[in-house]
Design a protein around this motif. Structure first.
Motif, PDB file in Angstrom:
ATOM      1  N   LEU A   8       0.813  -1.211   0.000  1.00  7.97           N
ATOM      2  CA  LEU A   8       0.000   0.000   0.000  1.00  7.97           C
ATOM      3  C   LEU A   8       0.844   1.256   0.000  1.00  7.97           C
ATOM      4  O   LEU A   8       0.428   2.279  -0.500  1.00  7.97           O
ATOM      5  N   SER A   9       1.970   1.218   0.602  1.00  3.46           N
ATOM      6  CA  SER A   9       2.844   2.379   0.618  1.00  3.46           C
ATOM      7  C   SER A   9       4.250   1.919   0.269  1.00  3.46           C
ATOM      8  O   SER A   9       4.643   0.814   0.594  1.00  3.46           O
ATOM      9  N   THR A  49      -1.539  -0.599  11.988  1.00  2.94           N
ATOM     10  CA  THR A  49      -2.994  -0.715  11.915  1.00  2.94           C
ATOM     11  C   THR A  49      -3.575  -1.444  13.118  1.00  2.94           C
ATOM     12  O   THR A  49      -4.645  -1.092  13.616  1.00  2.94           O
ATOM     13  N   GLU A  70      -4.880  -5.984   1.668  1.00  2.00           N
ATOM     14  CA  GLU A  70      -5.930  -4.976   1.832  1.00  2.00           C
ATOM     15  C   GLU A  70      -7.137  -5.532   2.583  1.00  2.00           C
ATOM     16  O   GLU A  70      -7.796  -4.812   3.339  1.00  2.00           O
ATOM     17  N   TRP A  75      -8.386  -1.776   4.301  1.00  2.00           N
ATOM     18  CA  TRP A  75      -8.317  -0.583   3.463  1.00  2.00           C
ATOM     19  C   TRP A  75      -7.205  -0.730   2.426  1.00  2.00           C
ATOM     20  O   TRP A  75      -6.320  -1.570   2.556  1.00  2.00           O
ATOM     21  N   GLU A  77      -4.765   1.974  -0.254  1.00  5.42           N
ATOM     22  CA  GLU A  77      -4.439   3.346  -0.665  1.00  5.42           C
ATOM     23  C   GLU A  77      -4.646   3.459  -2.164  1.00  5.42           C
ATOM     24  O   GLU A  77      -4.160   2.627  -2.941  1.00  5.42           O
ATOM     25  N   GLY A  80      -3.804   8.426  -3.097  1.00  3.47           N
ATOM     26  CA  GLY A  80      -3.668   9.188  -1.864  1.00  3.47           C
ATOM     27  C   GLY A  80      -4.847   9.089  -0.916  1.00  3.47           C
ATOM     28  O   GLY A  80      -4.817   9.685   0.172  1.00  3.47           O
ATOM     29  N   LEU A  81      -5.877   8.346  -1.285  1.00  6.64           N
ATOM     30  CA  LEU A  81      -7.045   8.171  -0.421  1.00  6.64           C
ATOM     31  C   LEU A  81      -6.979   6.814   0.267  1.00  6.64           C
ATOM     32  O   LEU A  81      -6.455   5.853  -0.294  1.00  6.64           O
ATOM     33  N   ARG A  82      -7.541   6.730   1.457  1.00  7.46           N
ATOM     34  CA  ARG A  82      -7.676   5.446   2.130  1.00  7.46           C
ATOM     35  C   ARG A  82      -9.071   4.917   1.833  1.00  7.46           C
ATOM     36  O   ARG A  82     -10.069   5.475   2.289  1.00  7.46           O
ATOM     37  N   ARG A  94      -3.246  -0.366  -8.346  1.00  8.28           N
ATOM     38  CA  ARG A  94      -2.552   0.900  -8.582  1.00  8.28           C
ATOM     39  C   ARG A  94      -2.585   1.279 -10.059  1.00  8.28           C
ATOM     40  O   ARG A  94      -2.671   2.467 -10.400  1.00  8.28           O
ATOM     41  N   GLU A  97      -5.118   3.777 -11.287  1.00  9.45           N
ATOM     42  CA  GLU A  97      -4.957   5.209 -11.050  1.00  9.45           C
ATOM     43  C   GLU A  97      -4.745   5.954 -12.369  1.00  9.45           C
ATOM     44  O   GLU A  97      -5.095   7.137 -12.493  1.00  9.45           O
TER      45      GLU A  97
END
Length: 284
Positions: A8-9, A49, A70, A75, A77, A80-82, A94, A97
């Motif tokens: 996620l990050s 988390t 996830e 959740w 990402e 930039g939104l959760r 991803r 996007e």
């Protein structure tokens, strides 16, 4: 998300230390042994988390057992939104996007009224719609999905931004008043050919709904229906955007051209993404 995908990050965990199963390094070791390529990042996300050690242990167990990260976290990402992701609901990728990026540009330029009207078909969690509304001031958002679990999840994600979510097959549940008035229609319809489902990572194949993955013999069954109905719902000058594989894109473009849309293709090498865009001709 498969264990070979980015987590996620992209930040990495720097930890040193104890090696107990519940410590950061112990969790990394368990995740790595289970085949998680980005074990350090996943461990950091799980640690940040979980509210208690017991919850952390349970989350690590679910991840090691093969559940998508996830679904374990609850959740994902996305731009930039959760985005809340419930168990059994398709996880936003991803690469998608890039579709949103193209849609945002078109929605900002929409000219049918003061509020661009956006529709997200096959909406899943509602991630695309949420990202569009976050980037386009005043957008009016409608979303639909055939899967009741996805609809419940999307309603949670879109309630705060005023998005309306409907349950049903493609256009069927949409308000009739939207016909001929949609500025941007995004549809991340399933596009994996049926014969290729068995080659998907187990996380997707075993834990995401087949209705969100299986696109029929050539992967385009649902997309055909989306394209066939688009001109009835698009405003003059309105746009339809679909994600496709590079191999499928020429067929998607032919389908759009056959439906009377003006067609172009956009590709992102960075995200390994292909988007086909069809525009309803404006009135003379």
């Amino acid at each position: 998300m498969s264990s070979s995908s980015s987590p996620l990050s992209s930040s990495t965990s720097s930890s040193a230390a104890p090696s107990s199963p519940s410590s950061g390094s112990g969790i990394v070791a368990r995740l790595r042994a289970a085949g998680c390529v980005f074990a350090e990042d996943e461990a950091r996300l799980l640690l940040s988390t979980a509210a208690t050690p017991a919850e952390l242990d349970a989350m690590v167990e679910r991840r090691v057992a093969g559940l998508p990260l996830e679904h374990v976290l609850g959740w994902a990402e996305f731009r930039g939104l959760r985005i809340a992701v419930d168990p059994g609901v398709f996880v936003p990728r991803r690469r998608t996007e890039f579709l949103v990026e193209q849609a945002v540009t078109l929605a900002r330029a929409a000219g049918s009224g003061p509020r661009p009207v956006v529709v997200d078909l096959c909406c899943g969690t509602g991630a695309l719609g949420a990202a569009l509304v976050a980037a386009v001031d005043g957008a009016e958002l409608h979303a639909a999905d055939v899967d009741p679990a996805a609809v419940r999840c999307a309603r949670r994600n879109l309630a705060a931004v005023g998005g309306r979510v409907y349950q049903g097959d493609l256009y069927r549940p949409l308000p009739a008043a939207l016909r001929g008035g949609v500025d941007v229609l995004v549809a991340n319809a399933p596009y994996v050919p049926t014969a290729a489902i068995g080659f998907l990572p187990p996380e997707a194949r075993l834990h995401e709904p087949m209705v969100a993955l299986d696109g029929g013999p050539d992967g385009l069954d649902v997309q055909r229906r989306v394209i066939a109905g688009a001109t009835e719902w698009l405003a003059p000058g309105g746009h339809l955007l679909v994600e496709a594989s590079p191999r499928q894109a020429p067929s998607s473009m032919e389908l759009m051209a056959g439906a009377g849309l003006l067609v172009r293709r956009a590709d992102s090498e960075e995200l390994d993404a292909t988007v086909v865009i069809g525009t309803r001709p404006a009135r003379p």
